[in-house]
Design an enzyme around this catalytic site. Structure first.
Site, PDB file in Angstrom:
ATOM      1  N   HIS A 205     -49.800 -43.680  14.310  1.00 19.12           N
ATOM      2  CA  HIS A 205     -49.697 -43.743  12.851  1.00 19.12           C
ATOM      3  C   HIS A 205     -50.997 -42.848  12.375  1.00 19.12           C
ATOM      4  O   HIS A 205     -51.714 -43.295  11.510  1.00 19.12           O
ATOM      5  CB  HIS A 205     -50.833 -45.336  13.209  1.00 19.12           C
ATOM      6  CG  HIS A 205     -52.206 -45.695  13.608  1.00 19.12           C
ATOM      7  ND1 HIS A 205     -52.249 -45.795  15.248  1.00 19.12           N
ATOM      8  CD2 HIS A 205     -53.367 -45.044  13.312  1.00 19.12           C
ATOM      9  CE1 HIS A 205     -53.722 -45.180  15.271  1.00 19.12           C
ATOM     10  NE2 HIS A 205     -54.365 -44.953  14.035  1.00 19.12           N
TER      11      HIS A 205
HETATM   12  C1  UD1 Z   1     -57.351 -47.235  10.139  1.00 22.67           C
HETATM   13  C2  UD1 Z   1     -58.684 -46.159  10.401  1.00 22.67           C
HETATM   14  C3  UD1 Z   1     -57.725 -45.267  11.853  1.00 22.67           C
HETATM   15  C4  UD1 Z   1     -57.941 -46.078  13.121  1.00 22.67           C
HETATM   16  C5  UD1 Z   1     -55.984 -47.254  12.310  1.00 22.67           C
HETATM   17  C6  UD1 Z   1     -56.262 -48.306  13.502  1.00 22.67           C
HETATM   18  C7  UD1 Z   1     -60.127 -44.733   8.751  1.00 22.67           C
HETATM   19  C8  UD1 Z   1     -59.951 -43.796   7.390  1.00 22.67           C
HETATM   20  N1  UD1 Z   1     -58.160 -45.020   9.622  1.00 22.67           N
HETATM   21  O1  UD1 Z   1     -56.341 -46.361   9.373  1.00 22.67           O
HETATM   22  O2  UD1 Z   1     -59.337 -44.537  11.881  1.00 22.67           O
HETATM   23  O3  UD1 Z   1     -56.936 -45.310  14.187  1.00 22.67           O
HETATM   24  O4  UD1 Z   1     -57.205 -48.129  11.471  1.00 22.67           O
HETATM   25  O5  UD1 Z   1     -55.158 -49.276  13.034  1.00 22.67           O
HETATM   26  O6  UD1 Z   1     -60.440 -45.795   7.938  1.00 22.67           O
HETATM   27  N2  UD1 Z   1     -52.150 -52.056   6.376  1.00 22.67           N
HETATM   28  C9  UD1 Z   1     -51.147 -53.167   6.031  1.00 22.67           C
HETATM   29  N3  UD1 Z   1     -51.672 -54.760   6.845  1.00 22.67           N
HETATM   30  C10 UD1 Z   1     -53.876 -54.300   7.156  1.00 22.67           C
HETATM   31  C11 UD1 Z   1     -54.226 -52.452   7.373  1.00 22.67           C
HETATM   32  C12 UD1 Z   1     -53.672 -51.909   6.899  1.00 22.67           C
HETATM   33  O7  UD1 Z   1     -50.189 -53.498   6.338  1.00 22.67           O
HETATM   34  O8  UD1 Z   1     -54.069 -55.180   7.474  1.00 22.67           O
HETATM   35  C13 UD1 Z   1     -51.128 -51.005   6.009  1.00 22.67           C
HETATM   36  C14 UD1 Z   1     -51.502 -50.573   4.082  1.00 22.67           C
HETATM   37  O9  UD1 Z   1     -50.129 -50.123   3.497  1.00 22.67           O
HETATM   38  C15 UD1 Z   1     -52.591 -49.214   4.191  1.00 22.67           C
HETATM   39  C16 UD1 Z   1     -52.075 -48.309   5.415  1.00 22.67           C
HETATM   40  O10 UD1 Z   1     -51.491 -49.777   6.397  1.00 22.67           O
HETATM   41  O11 UD1 Z   1     -52.537 -48.546   2.864  1.00 22.67           O
HETATM   42  C17 UD1 Z   1     -52.649 -47.880   6.389  1.00 22.67           C
HETATM   43  O12 UD1 Z   1     -54.230 -48.754   6.289  1.00 22.67           O
HETATM   44  P1  UD1 Z   1     -55.624 -48.257   6.066  1.00 22.67           P
HETATM   45  O13 UD1 Z   1     -57.316 -48.857   6.330  1.00 22.67           O
HETATM   46  O14 UD1 Z   1     -56.252 -47.127   4.769  1.00 22.67           O
HETATM   47  O15 UD1 Z   1     -55.462 -46.885   7.602  1.00 22.67           O
HETATM   48  P2  UD1 Z   1     -54.978 -47.106   8.608  1.00 22.67           P
HETATM   49  O16 UD1 Z   1     -53.851 -46.080   9.287  1.00 22.67           O
HETATM   50  O17 UD1 Z   1     -54.653 -48.657   9.093  1.00 22.67           O
END
Ligand code: UD1
Length: 372
Positions: A205
């Protein structure tokens, strides 16, 4: 004494659960759990509360997804009034996600001291958002609770006074050791017809791997070759699901609920809960990943890990543990994974203080109080 413990994203929950439990052993400490809502899907959040027996959060900030700036700002604006109302004696943040950084900034600006758990890790790669989060959080925190010797050395080199640094070990391993019997009892590998040590588990991811179509295509090419030799189980992170849909021919088949004997292939599923996933990892022949935490969990379990990154902020998993860095080179990925599946994977030892008692050490330190 009143402390706020912050969680936001999936890898925070297994670090916070043992700390909350240990703090609540001390009647003189009142601890409130704050969920920023950075992760919000059931499978990315509530499933972990259930599996880790975390109580429902006292405060939920509902921050949700967004660009780095939007997400950080939303967490900060929602956390500030809670700090003003609760007037805690300290805030505890864990890990390196955007919520960690945002709550640290809000707290310090209101003169509330911060304790950072998992302080001092460095990848020395500022293109990773987590590295920026780690640097800022550690620069502002009053108490730096570290998992390993390299972390102490980084903080000292950055000029952090030694009396603020405490090596407490790896608190995520507290959750792992406490949950392993329950995870094994679920019997997920057997229900899927998997032969122990003859299958792989994959997670991916990191933006640098999954947001770059060229890199993603190259990695999927290597992973498809591993999947020709063994079943590869791939719970797909929401970020990855979006980009994988754009890569034609990824060759993902749906993971069945049960199977007499799962043939070779790449099996995609929704993100898994903590116990289901831990049970599968514990019996895997190899884990392929770009996650930070999983490099540590595999070292603790003695399972060979192939990390699809050029560097790691957790070097002890390479020097002492079972981790091998292969970057994004599919040849190295395939060769290392197939060696492990043939029973010739990297062996290692469990680092010092990854002993299941980190939270106890953390709670004892926090109870003594913090100052800015
Ligand atoms: C975040 C952390 C990363 C961690 C990862 C674990 C930061 C900068 N990154 O990355 O260090 O390893 O979490 O999972 O904080 N989304 C969903 N459902 C959710 C959450 C997210 O659909 O419950 C989707 C959304 O489209 C979102 C994307 O995932 O835009 C990314 O989520 P985000 O929390 O921004 O970063 P991660 O890639 O999850």
């Amino acid at each position: 004494m009143k402390l706020l413990l912050v969680v936001g994203a999936r890898p925070n929950f297994m670090k916070a659960a043992p700390i909350l439990k240990a703090l609540r052993e001390f009647p003189e400490v009142r601890s409130l759990l704050v969920h920023t809502g950075q992760h919000y899907d059931f499978s990315m959040s509530q499933a972990f509360f259930r599996d880790l027996e975390l109580p429902a959060p006292d405060e939920h900030l509902g921050a949700g997804s967004g660009s780095h700036g939007e997400q950080t700002a939303r967490v900060m604006s929602a956390f500030e009034p809670i700090l003003a109302r609760e007037r805690p004696d300290g805030v505890i943040v864990v890990g390196d996600v955007n919520s960690t950084l945002a709550c640290t900034l809000s707290a310090v600006k209101l003169h509330v001291p911060v304790a950072h758990v998992e302080a001092g890790l460095r990848s020395f790669d500022r293109s990773m958002p987590e590295e920026v989060n780690r640097l800022v959080t550690d620069a502002l925190a009053s108490l730096l609770l570290t998992p390993s010797e390299d972390a102490d050395a980084h903080l000292l080199a950055e000029g952090v006074p030694a009396e603020r640094i405490h090596r407490v070990g790896n608190v995520m391993i507290d959750s792992l050791l406490a949950s392993l019997p329950r995870a094994r009892a679920l019997g997920r590998p057997a229900a899927l017809g998997l032969v122990p040590r003859r299958y792989a588990v994959l997670t991916m991811h990191r933006p640098s791997n999954v947001d770059e179509p060229e890199v993603l295509r190259r990695l999927l090419g290597g992973l498809a070759r591993v999947a020709r030799e063994a079943p590869v189980l791939f719970p797909v992170h929401p970020r990855t699901r979006r980009s994988i849909e754009e890569v034609a021919g990824a060759g993902l088949r749906p993971l069945p609920e049960a199977s007499g004997s799962l043939p070779q292939g790449l099996y995609g599923s929704e993100p898994m809960g903590y116990l289901d996933f831990l049970g599968l990892v514990a019996e895997a022949g190899v884990v392929l990943t770009d996650s930070g935490g999983l490099q540590e969990e595999t070292t603790a379990l003695g399972v060979p890990c192939v990390t699809m990154r050029e560097g790691t902020e957790r070097p002890v998993t390479v020097t002492t543990g079972t981790n091998t860095l292969v970057g994004t080179d599919p040849e190295r990925l395939v060769a290392t994974a197939l060696e492990a599946l043939a029973g010739r994977g990297k062996r290692g030892a469990v680092p010092l203080l990854w002993d299941g008692r980190s939270a106890e050490r953390i709670a004892r330190i926090l109870r003594r109080g913090m100052s800015l």
